[in-house]
Structure formats: structure tokens, C-alpha cells
Design a protein around this motif. Sequence first.
Motif, PDB file in Angstrom:
ATOM      1  N   ILE A 181       0.830  -1.211   0.000  1.00 53.84           N
ATOM      2  CA  ILE A 181       0.000   0.000   0.000  1.00 53.84           C
ATOM      3  C   ILE A 181       0.858   1.252   0.000  1.00 53.84           C
ATOM      4  CG2 ILE A 181      -1.603   1.350   1.416  1.00 53.84           C
ATOM      5  CD1 ILE A 181      -2.940  -1.313   2.190  1.00 53.84           C
ATOM      6  N   VAL A 182       1.910   1.278   0.810  1.00 54.71           N
ATOM      7  CA  VAL A 182       2.739   2.480   0.966  1.00 54.71           C
ATOM      8  C   VAL A 182       3.503   2.827  -0.319  1.00 54.71           C
ATOM      9  CG1 VAL A 182       4.679   3.466   2.285  1.00 54.71           C
ATOM     10  CG2 VAL A 182       2.844   2.287   3.460  1.00 54.71           C
ATOM     11  N   ASP A 183       3.636   1.855  -1.229  1.00 50.94           N
ATOM     12  CA  ASP A 183       4.301   2.146  -2.499  1.00 50.94           C
ATOM     13  C   ASP A 183       3.596   3.253  -3.273  1.00 50.94           C
ATOM     14  OD1 ASP A 183       6.346   0.362  -2.101  1.00 50.94           O
ATOM     15  OD2 ASP A 183       5.404  -1.263  -3.255  1.00 50.94           O
ATOM     16  N   ASP A 184       2.257   3.339  -3.175  1.00 50.20           N
ATOM     17  CA  ASP A 184       1.533   4.376  -3.925  1.00 50.20           C
ATOM     18  C   ASP A 184       0.586   5.212  -3.061  1.00 50.20           C
ATOM     19  OD1 ASP A 184      -0.276   2.345  -3.476  1.00 50.20           O
ATOM     20  OD2 ASP A 184      -1.292   2.587  -5.399  1.00 50.20           O
ATOM     21  N   PHE A 185       0.593   5.022  -1.770  1.00 52.40           N
ATOM     22  CA  PHE A 185      -0.327   5.712  -0.864  1.00 52.40           C
ATOM     23  C   PHE A 185       0.471   6.240   0.319  1.00 52.40           C
ATOM     24  CE2 PHE A 185      -3.454   5.438   2.716  1.00 52.40           C
ATOM     25  CZ  PHE A 185      -4.442   6.268   2.205  1.00 52.40           C
ATOM     26  N   ARG A 186       0.578   7.542   0.438  1.00 52.53           N
ATOM     27  CA  ARG A 186       1.319   8.162   1.543  1.00 52.53           C
ATOM     28  C   ARG A 186       0.308   8.686   2.570  1.00 52.53           C
ATOM     29  NH1 ARG A 186       4.680   5.798  -0.885  1.00 52.53           N
ATOM     30  NH2 ARG A 186       6.551   6.574  -1.847  1.00 52.53           N
ATOM     31  N   PRO A 187       0.024   7.891   3.602  1.00 48.75           N
ATOM     32  CA  PRO A 187      -1.027   8.293   4.542  1.00 48.75           C
ATOM     33  C   PRO A 187      -0.609   9.476   5.423  1.00 48.75           C
ATOM     34  CG  PRO A 187       0.055   6.311   5.324  1.00 48.75           C
ATOM     35  CD  PRO A 187       0.632   6.610   3.966  1.00 48.75           C
ATOM     36  N   ASP A 188      -1.611  10.295   5.747  1.00 46.44           N
ATOM     37  CA  ASP A 188      -1.422  11.376   6.721  1.00 46.44           C
ATOM     38  C   ASP A 188      -1.467  10.801   8.134  1.00 46.44           C
ATOM     39  OD1 ASP A 188      -1.467  13.540   4.773  1.00 46.44           O
ATOM     40  OD2 ASP A 188      -3.627  13.126   4.593  1.00 46.44           O
ATOM     41  N   PHE A 189      -2.240   9.718   8.285  1.00 43.19           N
ATOM     42  CA  PHE A 189      -2.442   9.076   9.589  1.00 43.19           C
ATOM     43  C   PHE A 189      -2.332   7.565   9.425  1.00 43.19           C
ATOM     44  CE2 PHE A 189      -5.081  12.902   9.501  1.00 43.19           C
ATOM     45  CZ  PHE A 189      -4.603  13.579  10.612  1.00 43.19           C
ATOM     46  N   ALA A 190      -1.978   6.883  10.513  1.00 41.29           N
ATOM     47  CA  ALA A 190      -1.952   5.425  10.516  1.00 41.29           C
ATOM     48  C   ALA A 190      -2.405   4.923  11.879  1.00 41.29           C
ATOM     49  CB  ALA A 190      -0.551   4.906  10.201  1.00 41.29           C
ATOM     50  N   VAL A 191      -3.246   3.900  11.860  1.00 42.46           N
ATOM     51  CA  VAL A 191      -3.667   3.199  13.072  1.00 42.46           C
ATOM     52  C   VAL A 191      -3.095   1.795  12.955  1.00 42.46           C
ATOM     53  CG1 VAL A 191      -5.599   2.305  14.424  1.00 42.46           C
ATOM     54  CG2 VAL A 191      -5.782   4.545  13.312  1.00 42.46           C
ATOM     55  N   LEU A 192      -2.187   1.453  13.868  1.00 42.18           N
ATOM     56  CA  LEU A 192      -1.501   0.163  13.816  1.00 42.18           C
ATOM     57  C   LEU A 192      -1.878  -0.691  15.015  1.00 42.18           C
ATOM     58  CD1 LEU A 192       2.126   1.446  13.034  1.00 42.18           C
ATOM     59  CD2 LEU A 192       0.314   0.854  11.405  1.00 42.18           C
ATOM     60  N   ASP A 193      -2.325  -1.904  14.743  1.00 46.81           N
ATOM     61  CA  ASP A 193      -2.553  -2.866  15.815  1.00 46.81           C
ATOM     62  C   ASP A 193      -1.175  -3.302  16.319  1.00 46.81           C
ATOM     63  OD1 ASP A 193      -3.631  -4.706  17.557  1.00 46.81           O
ATOM     64  OD2 ASP A 193      -4.262  -6.108  16.014  1.00 46.81           O
ATOM     65  N   LEU A 194      -1.012  -3.430  17.609  1.00 46.24           N
ATOM     66  CA  LEU A 194       0.275  -3.816  18.171  1.00 46.24           C
ATOM     67  C   LEU A 194       0.633  -5.261  17.821  1.00 46.24           C
ATOM     68  CD1 LEU A 194       2.689  -2.999  19.996  1.00 46.24           C
ATOM     69  CD2 LEU A 194       1.384  -3.915  21.904  1.00 46.24           C
ATOM     70  N   ASN A 195      -0.300  -6.186  17.999  1.00 43.18           N
ATOM     71  CA  ASN A 195      -0.053  -7.606  17.724  1.00 43.18           C
ATOM     72  C   ASN A 195      -0.738  -8.006  16.431  1.00 43.18           C
ATOM     73  OD1 ASN A 195       1.412  -8.111  20.100  1.00 43.18           O
ATOM     74  ND2 ASN A 195      -0.488  -8.171  21.260  1.00 43.18           N
ATOM     75  N   LEU A 196       0.060  -8.358  15.436  1.00 45.50           N
ATOM     76  CA  LEU A 196      -0.449  -8.714  14.115  1.00 45.50           C
ATOM     77  C   LEU A 196      -0.118 -10.169  13.784  1.00 45.50           C
ATOM     78  CD1 LEU A 196       0.702  -5.493  12.263  1.00 45.50           C
ATOM     79  CD2 LEU A 196      -1.657  -6.124  12.784  1.00 45.50           C
ATOM     80  N   GLU A 197      -0.790 -11.110  14.430  1.00 40.54           N
ATOM     81  CA  GLU A 197      -0.583 -12.535  14.174  1.00 40.54           C
ATOM     82  C   GLU A 197       0.890 -12.907  14.036  1.00 40.54           C
ATOM     83  OE1 GLU A 197      -2.976 -13.874  10.915  1.00 40.54           O
ATOM     84  OE2 GLU A 197      -4.826 -13.296  11.906  1.00 40.54           O
ATOM     85  N   GLY A 198       1.654 -12.678  15.062  1.00 35.92           N
ATOM     86  CA  GLY A 198       3.071 -13.039  15.053  1.00 35.92           C
ATOM     87  C   GLY A 198       3.994 -11.893  14.685  1.00 35.92           C
TER      88      GLY A 198
END
Length: 178
Positions: A43-60
Amino acid sequence: MSTSQSLLIVEDDEVFGAVLSDAMTARNYNVRLARNPTGVHRIVDDFRPDFAVLDLNLEGDCGLDLIEPLKAANADVRILILTGYASIATAVDAIRRGAAEYLTKPADADQIDAALQGMNRESPAEVPNTPMSVRRLEWEHVQRVLSECDGNISEAARRLNMHRRTLQRKLQKRPMRR
């Protein structure tokens, strides 16, 4: 919010991710949703977000590891770490790595929007009058040691003088309340 701002949500819980995505789209965000770090890099290759919400635990995987690449793509991205496994150690690590906010689940879309916009600074957090329980202190200590070991469970177990499997079982439990 009058103009659409871009938001990247990284959440491995399919239902929660979809609900949050819909809620933030209704708040006029241009939302992209990823379920894992591989999806984020695409996604980041063509989308530069102003904001990001990241889950701490992402299945490993650890959501904290996504802060650096997101900051490299857009130095001004405002990052919120969202977790059901909160600890002082991970909160400190998140802020040290460049996250702007750290919220515990369950958090609703209004709380997340306010945190992204930097509006939850209105009133200082109240410090509880009662000390933490022994179980909560243990949880905080384990999280701090694990953080010092860069997530290496075997090394953390050695430092804590416990069996690796015992530590793994402890880490799969939800943190204790104060």
C-alpha cells in the motif's frame, strides 16, 4: 474535518478492521486497510497516509516494526498504536519509535479520531490512588524485559528465570487491570 485526509489502518482482526474502516470513511478519511506488514508495504508504495492506526499484535508480527517504514514514506505521518495488550513498556517503545498516540482496546471511532487529530489532550489523565496489583506489576515487568530483549522470548525467559513455554503462556493472556 472539511478535507479528506488519508488514513492507513493495519488490523489483523477482519471484522474490527472493516468496522473501523467504515467508521473512519464516514468521518471523511480516505481509508486503506491492511491485515499484515506485507500488505502495508504494498500500500505504501503508492499511498502516503497522513495518519496510521496500527494494531500492536499482528498474528506473530509487531505493529511497532511498521513505524519506521511509514515514517520513511511520510515523515509527517501521525501514528496511533491500538492494542488489547497494553503495557507501560510497549507504550514507551511506541512513542520512542515515533508513534504519536497509544490507545487500548476497546476504543471507539470517536476516540481514535480524536487521538489522530491530537484532541485527547484536553484533560490530564487521572493517576489512580491505589497501587497496581501484584499481577499487573508482574505483567509490566515481563513486558519491560521482553522489550529490552527486542521481543526474543527465549532471552526474556532466561532473564526472568522461567521456562520459555511458561513465558509464552503468560504473554497470551490479557494484561491484568490495575
